[in-house]
Write a protein that holds these residues in place. Structure first.
Motif, PDB file in Angstrom:
ATOM      1  N   PHE A  76      -4.955  13.173  43.461  1.00 24.75           N
ATOM      2  CA  PHE A  76      -6.222  13.889  43.295  1.00 24.75           C
ATOM      3  C   PHE A  76      -6.854  14.192  44.654  1.00 24.75           C
ATOM      4  O   PHE A  76      -7.262  15.328  44.931  1.00 24.75           O
ATOM      5  CB  PHE A  76      -7.187  13.071  42.435  1.00 24.75           C
ATOM      6  N   VAL A 104      -7.294  18.029  45.874  1.00 23.53           N
ATOM      7  CA  VAL A 104      -8.656  18.549  45.788  1.00 23.53           C
ATOM      8  C   VAL A 104      -9.408  18.416  47.106  1.00 23.53           C
ATOM      9  O   VAL A 104     -10.062  19.361  47.562  1.00 23.53           O
ATOM     10  CB  VAL A 104      -9.436  17.864  44.644  1.00 23.53           C
ATOM     11  N   GLU A 105      -9.305  17.263  47.731  1.00 21.52           N
ATOM     12  CA  GLU A 105     -10.059  17.042  48.969  1.00 21.52           C
ATOM     13  C   GLU A 105      -9.330  17.622  50.176  1.00 21.52           C
ATOM     14  O   GLU A 105      -9.834  18.515  50.862  1.00 21.52           O
ATOM     15  CB  GLU A 105     -10.285  15.546  49.180  1.00 21.52           C
ATOM     16  N   GLY A 115      -7.626  21.371  49.067  1.00 20.79           N
ATOM     17  CA  GLY A 115      -8.624  22.310  48.555  1.00 20.79           C
ATOM     18  C   GLY A 115      -9.629  22.741  49.611  1.00 20.79           C
ATOM     19  O   GLY A 115      -9.960  23.925  49.737  1.00 20.79           O
ATOM     20  N   THR A 140      -3.508  27.636  45.295  1.00 19.31           N
ATOM     21  CA  THR A 140      -3.657  26.198  45.566  1.00 19.31           C
ATOM     22  C   THR A 140      -2.326  25.472  45.560  1.00 19.31           C
ATOM     23  O   THR A 140      -2.200  24.405  46.154  1.00 19.31           O
ATOM     24  CB  THR A 140      -4.608  25.556  44.542  1.00 19.31           C
ATOM     25  N   HIS A 194      -4.911  19.157  38.626  1.00 22.00           N
ATOM     26  CA  HIS A 194      -6.300  19.189  39.089  1.00 22.00           C
ATOM     27  C   HIS A 194      -6.732  20.590  39.522  1.00 22.00           C
ATOM     28  O   HIS A 194      -7.607  20.749  40.382  1.00 22.00           O
ATOM     29  CB  HIS A 194      -6.514  18.201  40.242  1.00 22.00           C
ATOM     30  N   SER A 195      -6.131  21.607  38.923  1.00 21.68           N
ATOM     31  CA  SER A 195      -6.434  22.981  39.334  1.00 21.68           C
ATOM     32  C   SER A 195      -7.877  23.364  39.043  1.00 21.68           C
ATOM     33  O   SER A 195      -8.517  24.048  39.855  1.00 21.68           O
ATOM     34  CB  SER A 195      -5.474  23.961  38.646  1.00 21.68           C
ATOM     35  N   ASP A 213     -10.509  21.377  38.934  1.00 19.93           N
ATOM     36  CA  ASP A 213     -11.359  20.711  39.928  1.00 19.93           C
ATOM     37  C   ASP A 213     -11.372  21.498  41.232  1.00 19.93           C
ATOM     38  O   ASP A 213     -12.419  21.686  41.857  1.00 19.93           O
ATOM     39  CB  ASP A 213     -10.849  19.293  40.190  1.00 19.93           C
ATOM     40  N   THR A 214     -10.196  21.963  41.635  1.00 19.67           N
ATOM     41  CA  THR A 214     -10.092  22.725  42.882  1.00 19.67           C
ATOM     42  C   THR A 214     -10.735  24.095  42.743  1.00 19.67           C
ATOM     43  O   THR A 214     -11.478  24.537  43.632  1.00 19.67           O
ATOM     44  CB  THR A 214      -8.615  22.882  43.291  1.00 19.67           C
ATOM     45  N   PRO A 221     -15.230  15.917  46.253  1.00 20.56           N
ATOM     46  CA  PRO A 221     -14.070  15.217  45.673  1.00 20.56           C
ATOM     47  C   PRO A 221     -14.295  13.713  45.528  1.00 20.56           C
ATOM     48  O   PRO A 221     -13.909  13.117  44.508  1.00 20.56           O
ATOM     49  CB  PRO A 221     -12.948  15.538  46.662  1.00 20.56           C
ATOM     50  N   SER A 262     -18.929  20.372  38.324  1.00 20.62           N
ATOM     51  CA  SER A 262     -17.691  19.663  38.642  1.00 20.62           C
ATOM     52  C   SER A 262     -17.693  18.238  38.090  1.00 20.62           C
ATOM     53  O   SER A 262     -16.681  17.767  37.559  1.00 20.62           O
ATOM     54  CB  SER A 262     -17.485  19.615  40.161  1.00 20.62           C
ATOM     55  N   SER A 310     -15.037  16.805  35.218  1.00 20.05           N
ATOM     56  CA  SER A 310     -14.112  15.722  35.556  1.00 20.05           C
ATOM     57  C   SER A 310     -14.221  14.555  34.583  1.00 20.05           C
ATOM     58  O   SER A 310     -13.205  13.970  34.195  1.00 20.05           O
ATOM     59  CB  SER A 310     -14.350  15.237  36.994  1.00 20.05           C
TER      60      SER A 310
END
Length: 337
Positions: free
Chosen positions: A9, A13-14, A17, A135, A140-141, A143-144, A177, A305, A309
């Motif tokens: 994750f 994401v972090e 992303g 991406t 986790h698409s 979230d991104t 994130p 977000s 999540s």
């Protein structure tokens, strides 16, 4: 946590992303310098639902003319605000969604500027638009995508001299994130308890408003209905008292998605009513989560977000408790229709 890889994750994401910030700023700055008349946010199913929070954010914080449109309807409606000067933003995890591809092709042919967020690389949508952020993973698409859309819409506002707090805001986007991860951990046990309690519940009312309306619509339709085959209805809090309230009885499952924007009093009103009637009231409130490092003024935006999540944790536990894979479909992409 069940089916949650913390390291993956944070990497997707972090680390990966957030690397798109410079590219997004360059795209938006180029478009802003050229000039545009309005922004169209176009999608289908979960991706149009994803656009609704940002339409709300722009409508309530900016004078930019914005339209969130369902791809298939947009193609047939002869939208009088759409022109070659429009900016059209699309999203697709697979990059192959039929209606989205058709809408993107239509917009491109009309001379509009097209932007896409796509998870899977080298797919039709990635090759069709003027600008594409890929991406690279469907994991986790959403979230991104949510995070990238913050960067897009607030940069457009900044370039219009409507959001001077942009630098601070983007610094706090980088904290999102970790805030999501903290919220997921805090909510995980409650998500499991909900799934155990409601594994046999055959109908849910989901109520939301403001920038959480898209999540409400999406979770009811794309998760409960499509992925779990559970009857569900999404209801806007502002409309709840114009029909749906008559369907609430003692054992009705009512799920309230409470955020922190200007529409929160609408949700409070539904809560006051529902707690008098049903014994099956579930409240998921972003105010319950710390969002460490996030300014009070920006919490309402990031609630989108955080809410998505924690809802995703309910999904994996429903999958387990009901022995019903989230990937199981009867018809979607299984047959022609």
């Amino acid at each position: 946590m069940l089916k949650f890889d913390e390291e993956l994750f944070l990497r997707l994401v972090e680390k990966e992303g957030l690397q798109f910030r410079g590219q997004i700023e360059e795209i938006v700055d180029t478009i802003s310098k050229k000039g545009y008349s309005n922004i169209f946010m176009i999608g289908a199913g979960g991706t149009i639902a994803m656009m609704y929070p940002y339409e709300y954010i722009l409508k309530s914080n900016s004078t930019i003319d914005v339209h969130a449109e369902i791809a298939a309807e947009f193609l047939v409606m002869n939208h009088k605000h759409f022109s070659k000067d429009s900016v059209c933003i699309f999203a697709s995890v697979s990059g192959t969604t039929k209606e989205t591809l058709e809408a993107a092709e239509f917009c491109k042919e009309k001379g509009a500027t097209t932007i896409a967020l796509v998870a899977e690389p080298d797919t039709p949508l990635t090759k069709m638009v003027d600008y594409c952020i890929t991406t690279g993973s469907e994991k986790h698409s959403f979230d991104t995508f949510f995070m990238l859309l913050y960067m897009f819409v607030f940069r457009f506002m900044y370039n219009r001299n409507e959001f001077p707090q942009y630098e601070q805001f983007t610094k706090e986007v980088s904290l999102l994130p970790r805030a999501i991860l903290s919220a997921v951990k805090a909510f995980d046990k409650k998500a499991e308890e909900f799934a155990i309690k409601h594994k046999d519940t055959d109908y849910h009312m989901m109520v939301g408003s403001g920038n959480l309306w898209g999540n409400t619509y999406s979770y009811a339709m794309c998760i409960l209905e499509e992925m779990q085959w559970i009857h569900a209805k999404s209801i806007h809090a502002a409309e709840f008292f114009h029909g749906t309230l008559e369907m609430v009885v003692e054992d009705t499952s009512v799920i309230l998605l409470k955020g922190e924007d200007e529409t929160r009093p609408l949700m409070d009103r539904v809560e006051r009513f529902a707690e008098k009637i049903t014994k099956q009231l579930t409240i998921i409130d972003t105010k319950d989560f710390a969002m460490e490092g996030i300014s009070e003024e920006f919490r309402k935006h990031f609630a989108v977000s955080i809410n998505w999540s924690v809802l995703s944790r309910i999904s994996v536990y429903l999958e387990r408790e009901r022995n019903h894979s989230l990937d199981l479909r009867r018809y979607y992409r299984k047959m022609e229709y």
